[in-house]
Write a protein that holds these residues in place. Structure first.
Motif, short mmCIF file in Angstrom:
data_model
loop_
_atom_site.label_atom_id
_atom_site.label_comp_id
_atom_site.label_asym_id
_atom_site.label_seq_id
_atom_site.Cartn_x
_atom_site.Cartn_y
_atom_site.Cartn_z
N ALA A 1 0.83 -1.21 0.00
CA ALA A 1 0.00 0.00 0.00
C ALA A 1 0.86 1.25 0.00
O ALA A 1 0.56 2.24 -0.68
CB ALA A 1 -0.93 -0.01 1.21
N VAL A 2 1.93 1.20 0.74
CA VAL A 2 2.84 2.35 0.79
C VAL A 2 3.46 2.59 -0.57
O VAL A 2 3.59 3.74 -1.03
CB VAL A 2 3.94 2.12 1.86
CG1 VAL A 2 5.03 3.18 1.75
CG2 VAL A 2 3.33 2.12 3.24
N MET A 3 3.86 1.51 -1.25
CA MET A 3 4.46 1.64 -2.58
C MET A 3 3.46 2.24 -3.56
O MET A 3 3.81 3.12 -4.37
CB MET A 3 4.94 0.28 -3.07
CG MET A 3 6.13 -0.28 -2.31
SD MET A 3 6.60 -1.96 -2.84
CE MET A 3 7.01 -1.63 -4.54
N VAL A 4 2.19 1.78 -3.51
CA VAL A 4 1.16 2.33 -4.40
C VAL A 4 0.93 3.80 -4.10
O VAL A 4 0.81 4.64 -5.02
CB VAL A 4 -0.16 1.54 -4.23
CG1 VAL A 4 -1.29 2.22 -4.98
CG2 VAL A 4 0.02 0.12 -4.73
N GLN A 5 0.89 4.13 -2.83
CA GLN A 5 0.68 5.53 -2.44
C GLN A 5 1.82 6.40 -2.94
O GLN A 5 1.59 7.51 -3.44
CB GLN A 5 0.58 5.63 -0.91
CG GLN A 5 0.31 7.03 -0.38
CD GLN A 5 -1.06 7.55 -0.76
OE1 GLN A 5 -1.93 6.77 -1.10
NE2 GLN A 5 -1.22 8.87 -0.76
N GLU A 6 3.05 5.91 -2.80
CA GLU A 6 4.20 6.68 -3.27
C GLU A 6 4.15 6.86 -4.79
O GLU A 6 4.47 7.95 -5.30
CB GLU A 6 5.49 5.97 -2.86
CG GLU A 6 5.76 6.02 -1.37
CD GLU A 6 7.02 5.27 -1.00
OE1 GLU A 6 7.56 4.55 -1.89
OE2 GLU A 6 7.48 5.40 0.15
N ALA A 7 3.76 5.80 -5.52
CA ALA A 7 3.66 5.90 -6.99
C ALA A 7 2.59 6.91 -7.39
O ALA A 7 2.77 7.71 -8.31
CB ALA A 7 3.35 4.53 -7.58
N THR A 8 1.44 6.89 -6.69
CA THR A 8 0.36 7.84 -6.98
C THR A 8 0.81 9.27 -6.73
O THR A 8 0.56 10.18 -7.54
CB THR A 8 -0.87 7.53 -6.11
OG1 THR A 8 -1.27 6.17 -6.35
CG2 THR A 8 -2.01 8.47 -6.42
N LYS B 1 4.24 14.84 -11.01
CA LYS B 1 4.65 15.07 -12.41
C LYS B 1 3.56 15.81 -13.17
O LYS B 1 3.84 16.69 -14.00
CB LYS B 1 4.96 13.75 -13.08
CG LYS B 1 6.25 13.10 -12.57
CD LYS B 1 6.56 11.83 -13.34
CE LYS B 1 7.88 11.24 -12.90
NZ LYS B 1 8.21 10.00 -13.62
N ALA B 2 2.30 15.45 -12.94
CA ALA B 2 1.18 16.13 -13.62
C ALA B 2 1.15 17.61 -13.26
O ALA B 2 0.92 18.47 -14.10
CB ALA B 2 -0.13 15.45 -13.24
N GLU B 3 1.37 17.90 -11.99
CA GLU B 3 1.40 19.30 -11.55
C GLU B 3 2.54 20.05 -12.21
O GLU B 3 2.39 21.22 -12.57
CB GLU B 3 1.55 19.35 -10.02
CG GLU B 3 0.30 18.91 -9.25
CD GLU B 3 -0.86 19.87 -9.46
OE1 GLU B 3 -0.62 21.06 -9.71
OE2 GLU B 3 -2.01 19.41 -9.40
N GLU B 4 3.67 19.38 -12.40
CA GLU B 4 4.82 20.04 -13.04
C GLU B 4 4.49 20.37 -14.49
O GLU B 4 4.83 21.46 -14.98
CB GLU B 4 6.04 19.13 -12.96
CG GLU B 4 6.57 18.96 -11.54
CD GLU B 4 7.72 17.98 -11.50
OE1 GLU B 4 7.98 17.34 -12.54
OE2 GLU B 4 8.35 17.84 -10.42
N VAL B 5 3.82 19.45 -15.22
CA VAL B 5 3.45 19.69 -16.62
C VAL B 5 2.47 20.85 -16.71
O VAL B 5 2.58 21.73 -17.57
CB VAL B 5 2.84 18.41 -17.24
CG1 VAL B 5 2.27 18.72 -18.61
CG2 VAL B 5 3.92 17.33 -17.33
#
Length: 410
Positions: free
Chosen positions: A345-352, A358-362
């Motif tokens: 769950a932590v890994m999924v949260q980190e990926a999200t 990245k979306a905010e940067e674009v």
């Protein structure tokens, strides 16, 4: 008459000698020496004496008196003499060059200087002895500090005082230039110091356990619980052996002392239980066994492991233990699965979170480029008035044509 005459002659000689001494010392005074120069000398001696007193206090604070007794004693005597000589001319500088006695030509000035030099020599010798002693007798002196730390004198005063005297003898050997004898005698002293340390630590941490063991033996605990008492005694001996080899491992010693106390308490409880059982009437045997079985049944009910009273009491206990172990393994598997799910769950949260970042940067980059397009539009709008001006000029020209037509008609 002859005897009286000899006494008179001797008295006259002494008187004349005193006068001659005073005349000689007076003649030795430099006529150019003025009162200010003499006062400077007095001030210099005063400073030197004050410095000597300070140095002596510092030496005593380092316990140099114990390491170099004779040298410090001589230094104190020399400083005392210097102060006495100084007092003779402190208030009257003219006495500085007077003789200190009838049968000597030494002046107070010279005597003060010599006494201070003697003080300095003895103090320096004491310091040198101290440095040499702490090197030659390092082992014995370290044990001395350890014995003071654990307050061995409180527990074994006679032995502690005896070893202190023996150590002082070795220190005096070094002070009297007999270093080889001190080195030769040190190992035996260190052995005795080690034994005293072991005895002291044993008394501090195991004395109560030792007394309890002796009490149980006298009380006949061995008759009712021989194996349990023997086990407790073995634990106590193991603790004593450990202290003999590692007397400064206080943390481990404390733990072993507690383990020994536990075993002795256990042996006493077992002996009491056996003693009570022996004194129990035959009719109470069943009640006694049922009391133990009731405890096991309560545990089984709390664990929901089933009723196993149809099995021997010993087997009931084993059943409870096996059930607890099985549940522990199941719980461990459950905990491991939960940890795995949590990590996933932590890994999924980190990926999200990373994708969102990245979306905010674009999006931010697109917003930053937008003003350049608006500038182009603004420039196009800014150019439009020129076109309007041409059109306005074209509209403004027709009245001139109308005027020409009017003239033709006329």
């Amino acid at each position: 008459m002859k005897k009286e005459f000899r006494i008179a002659v001797i008295a006259a000689v002494i008187t004349l000698s005193g006068c001659a001494s005073d005349l000689d010392t007076t003649a030795n005074v430099d006529p150019q020496t003025n009162q200010e120069q003499l006062q400077d000398k007095i001030n210099a001696f005063k400073t030197e004496i004050n410095d000597a007193e300070f140095a002596l206090k510092a030496a005593e604070a380092k316990n140099l008196t114990w390491f170099a007794t004779r040298q410090i004693t001589d230094a104190k005597a020399a400083l005392k003499e210097a102060k006495e000589y100084f007092l003779e001319y402190k208030s009257d500088s003219s006495k500085m060059n007077n003789s200190i006695g009838l049968f000597t030509s030494t002046t107070y000035l010279q005597a003060t200087t010599e006494s201070l030099d003697t003080f300095t020599d003895n103090l320096n010798k004491a310091k040198s002895i101290y440095v040499e002693t702490v090197t030659v007798l390092e082992d014995a002196l370290n044990y001395r500090k350890q014995l003071e730390k654990i307050d061995a004198k409180k527990h074994y005063p006679k032995t502690a005082q005896q070893l202190e005297r023996q150590l002082k003898t070795l220190v005096d050997y070094v002070a009297n230039d007999n270093k080889d004898r001190a080195i030769k005698s040190q190992p035996e002293l260190v052995r005795k110091q080690h034994n005293l340390e072991v005895r002291t630590i044993t008394k501090i941490y195991l004395a109560d356990n030792q007394k309890e063991l002796q009490r149980q033996k006298k009380a006949g605990v061995a008759q009712h619980a021989p194996k349990t008492l023997l086990h407790a005694e073995a634990k106590l001996k193991a603790s004593e052996t450990f202290i003999a080899t590692e007397p400064r491992a206080i943390s481990s010693i404390t733990q072993k002392a507690e383990e020994t106390r536990f075993e002795l308490a256990h042996s006493q409880l077992i002996a009491t239980a056996v003693q009570n059982l022996k004194a129990m009437p035959d009719k109470d045997y069943e009640r006694h066994i049922l009391s133990y079985e009731h405890i096991l049944t309560d545990i089984s009910a709390a664990l929901d492991s089933g009723d196993v009273r149809d099995q021997p009491v010993l087997q009931q206990g084993k059943h409870v233990i096996a059930y607890i172990k099985a549940n522990q393994e199941s719980q461990n598997d459950l905990i491991a699965a939960l940890k795995s799910q949590l990590a996933e769950a932590v890994m999924v949260q980190e990926a999200t979170m990373l994708a969102s970042t990245k979306a905010e940067e674009v999006k931010t980059a697109a917003v930053i480029e937008a003003p350049a397009t608006e500038t182009v539009k603004a420039e196009a709008i800014a150019e439009s008035p020129a076109t309007e001006t041409v059109e306005a000029k074209a509209i403004a020209e027709p009245p001139a044509t109308e005027i020409v037509k009017d003239k033709t008609a006329a």
